[in-house]
Design a protein around this motif. Structure first.
Motif, PDB file in Angstrom:
ATOM      1  N   ASN A 421       0.831  -1.196   0.000  1.00 30.84           N
ATOM      2  CA  ASN A 421       0.000   0.000   0.000  1.00 30.84           C
ATOM      3  C   ASN A 421       0.869   1.250   0.000  1.00 30.84           C
ATOM      4  N   ALA A 422       0.633   2.105  -0.981  1.00 24.10           N
ATOM      5  CA  ALA A 422       1.346   3.382  -1.076  1.00 24.10           C
ATOM      6  C   ALA A 422       0.477   4.345  -1.864  1.00 24.10           C
ATOM      7  N   ASN A 423       0.474   5.611  -1.467  1.00 19.79           N
ATOM      8  CA  ASN A 423      -0.296   6.629  -2.170  1.00 19.79           C
ATOM      9  C   ASN A 423       0.442   7.954  -2.010  1.00 19.79           C
ATOM     10  N   PHE A 424       0.959   8.454  -3.119  1.00 21.16           N
ATOM     11  CA  PHE A 424       1.808   9.645  -3.072  1.00 21.16           C
ATOM     12  C   PHE A 424       1.275  10.681  -4.053  1.00 21.16           C
ATOM     13  N   SER A 425       1.143  11.934  -3.603  1.00 25.63           N
ATOM     14  CA  SER A 425       0.665  13.023  -4.457  1.00 25.63           C
ATOM     15  C   SER A 425       1.574  14.235  -4.308  1.00 25.63           C
ATOM     16  N   ILE A 426       1.778  14.926  -5.438  1.00 27.01           N
ATOM     17  CA  ILE A 426       2.572  16.150  -5.430  1.00 27.01           C
ATOM     18  C   ILE A 426       2.056  17.046  -6.558  1.00 27.01           C
ATOM     19  N   GLY A 427       2.105  18.360  -6.352  1.00 26.10           N
ATOM     20  CA  GLY A 427       1.603  19.246  -7.393  1.00 26.10           C
ATOM     21  C   GLY A 427       2.120  20.668  -7.255  1.00 26.10           C
ATOM     22  N   PHE A 428       2.260  21.370  -8.411  1.00 26.92           N
ATOM     23  CA  PHE A 428       2.662  22.774  -8.485  1.00 26.92           C
ATOM     24  C   PHE A 428       1.617  23.527  -9.307  1.00 26.92           C
ATOM     25  N   ASN A 429       1.078  24.600  -8.773  1.00 25.91           N
ATOM     26  CA  ASN A 429       0.071  25.384  -9.473  1.00 25.91           C
ATOM     27  C   ASN A 429       0.295  26.875  -9.215  1.00 25.91           C
ATOM     28  N   VAL A 430      -0.240  27.705 -10.120  1.00 23.00           N
ATOM     29  CA  VAL A 430      -0.110  29.151  -9.999  1.00 23.00           C
ATOM     30  C   VAL A 430      -1.493  29.768  -9.854  1.00 23.00           C
ATOM     31  N   PRO A 431      -1.863  30.260  -8.645  1.00 22.34           N
ATOM     32  CA  PRO A 431      -3.144  30.943  -8.477  1.00 22.34           C
ATOM     33  C   PRO A 431      -3.006  32.426  -8.859  1.00 22.34           C
TER      34      PRO A 431
END
Length: 437
Positions: A421-431
């Motif tokens: 079991n593994a769950n990895f999230s990453i993100g880059f956004n510009v508001p």
């Protein structure tokens, strides 16, 4: 997670890096199949040094493992037309298997006593890969209720499934008998899956002509393998200043696959009643059809013919539903410190043999305007897990990273040892733009 939710500001994602989610789910792990051997070495469960009771005790009735990838290629959202609007291009991939415990018991134990029977029903393996272009809109209906939806155009990149039903193996001193009923469907543009006859191999019987020749499978130029559509529907309802409820149905749709290759097993019992009339001193030597070597070759060919798939059609089409997801959530804001929130999320994946469910509790805090953090704990069909997330969002930039499964013990290759079991999230956004409440 819910198309009714809206961002506080307009935003655009960093291409490819806007949201990356990689997930593995399983009720088995590396330690189920690999064991310490002679100091620092490892061996498989088939080694005689591994006790049968030790290995079988780790198995489940259904041994399951899934790997999922969700990659946001491009995404942006903006407040306009009385609500919040989104545009997304995503790549999605899902691969998994579901295998009965008796399959591994057969591999480990073989024949026990004078007669042994194994029943290995519902062997399932699948992979589903597609791209989606999604348009979403959410709007406030009144002070309490907000609703939203997304329409998704789906572009199929590749799909394959193998299903084996009513698999039985009978082993006795008089004869061996194997029976299976299975089918395979693959839909991948550019996939070449020849029969033995098409490959120019020697075929001795009519049944051998359409056997899939696994050694000569090849790929040409990949491309579009299907088209489909799906919708997301969601709503959130504010009970009072502290409690908000939400519900969403995601990925309710289908893909019509083309370039489909359909193959089946022979579906007839195969029997082996021993070597007969072995020729010991024949003038023909090993070329004698009754020699031991010839009969062993015939045994191998018979097993290969029975266990393999017979190709029945190519270039066909079929329609397959996506695995839908139902999310039910609740959020509670602590009245005495409104920067602290608690949440509960129920997730149910509706996908036939690959269905699963999970309940997860979370605590999230935003001590300053540009930083948030949270922890969570969940119970699911694959066991329990602990996770975390952090989110930095100063003016003009947003970065988040988190995981729902904290991997405590991993192999040198970073595979979970106990449960996969593994769950990895990453993100880059510009508001950008003004903040909307």
């Amino acid at each position: 997670m819910n198309p009714a939710f809206a961002a506080e500001r307009n935003y655009i994602s960093i291409p490819v890096l806007g949201n990356i989610n990689v997930e593995a789910q399983g009720n088995i792990g590396v330690s189920t199949f690999l064991y310490p051997y002679q100091g620092d070495r490892l061996t498989t469960f088939l080694n005689e040094s591994v006790g049968a009771d030790e290995f079988i005790g780790k198995l489940k009735d259904r041994n399951r493992f899934n790997v999922n990838l969700n990659l946001s290629v491009l995404s942006f959202g903006f407040h306009k037309w009385g609500g919040f609007n989104t545009f997304d291009i995503n790549l999605k991939s899902s691969t998994g298997f579901s295998l009965p415990s008796q399959l591994f018991e057969f591999m480990k134990l073989g024949m026990q006593g004078e007669s042994t029977e194994y029943r290995m029903d519902n062997i399932n393996i699948h992979t589903n890969n597609y791209a989606e272009v999604a348009l979403g809109h959410s709007r406030q209906i009144n002070e309490r209720l907000r609703v939203g939806g997304k329409f998704k155009l789906l572009v199929g990149l590749g799909n394959a499934s193998v299903k084996m039903n009513d698999v039985r193996v009978n082993l006795s001193q008089d004869k061996w008998m194997v029976q299976a009923n299975g089918e395979m469907n693959t839909s991948v543009k550019g996939l070449y899956m020849p029969t033995k006859q098409e490959s120019g191999k020697d075929v001795n019987t009519e049944a051998e002509k359409d056997l899939v020749d696994w050694e000569n499978i090849d790929f040409d130029t990949p491309g579009l393998s299907g088209m489909g559509a799906a919708i997301d529907l969601g709503a959130s309802y504010k009970l009072n200043n502290e409690i908000t409820l939400s519900a969403a149905l995601l990925d309710f749709g289908f893909i019509s696959w083309r370039n489909t290759i359909h193959a089946v097993t022979s579906n007839k019992p195969w029997e082996f009643s021993g070597f007969q009339n072995i020729a010991i001193d024949s003038d023909l030597g090993d070329d004698d059809p009754n020699s031991l070597e010839s009969q062993i070759d015939d045994l191998g060919k018979g097993l290969e013919e029975y266990a393999s798939f017979h190709r029945r059609s190519t270039g066909g089409s079929r329609t397959a539903m996506l695995g839908a997801t139902l999310n039910l959530g609740a959020e509670y804001v602590l009245p005495v410190y409104r920067k602290l929130k608690f949440g509960f999320l129920s997730t149910t994946r509706i996908n036939g043999k690959y269905s699963w469910s999970e309940g997860r509790l979370s605590a999230n805090v935003a001590p300053v305007s540009w930083f948030e953090a949270g922890v969570n704990y969940g119970l699911s069909s694959f066991g329990s897990s602990f996770g975390w997330i952090i989110n930095f969002h100063p003016a003009g930039f947003n970065f988040f990273i988190g995981m729902d499964h904290l991997m405590v013990k991993v192999t040198p290759q970073y595979f979970p040892v106990h449960r996969a079991n593994a769950n990895f999230s990453i993100g880059f956004n510009v508001p950008f733009g003004k903040k909307c409440s």
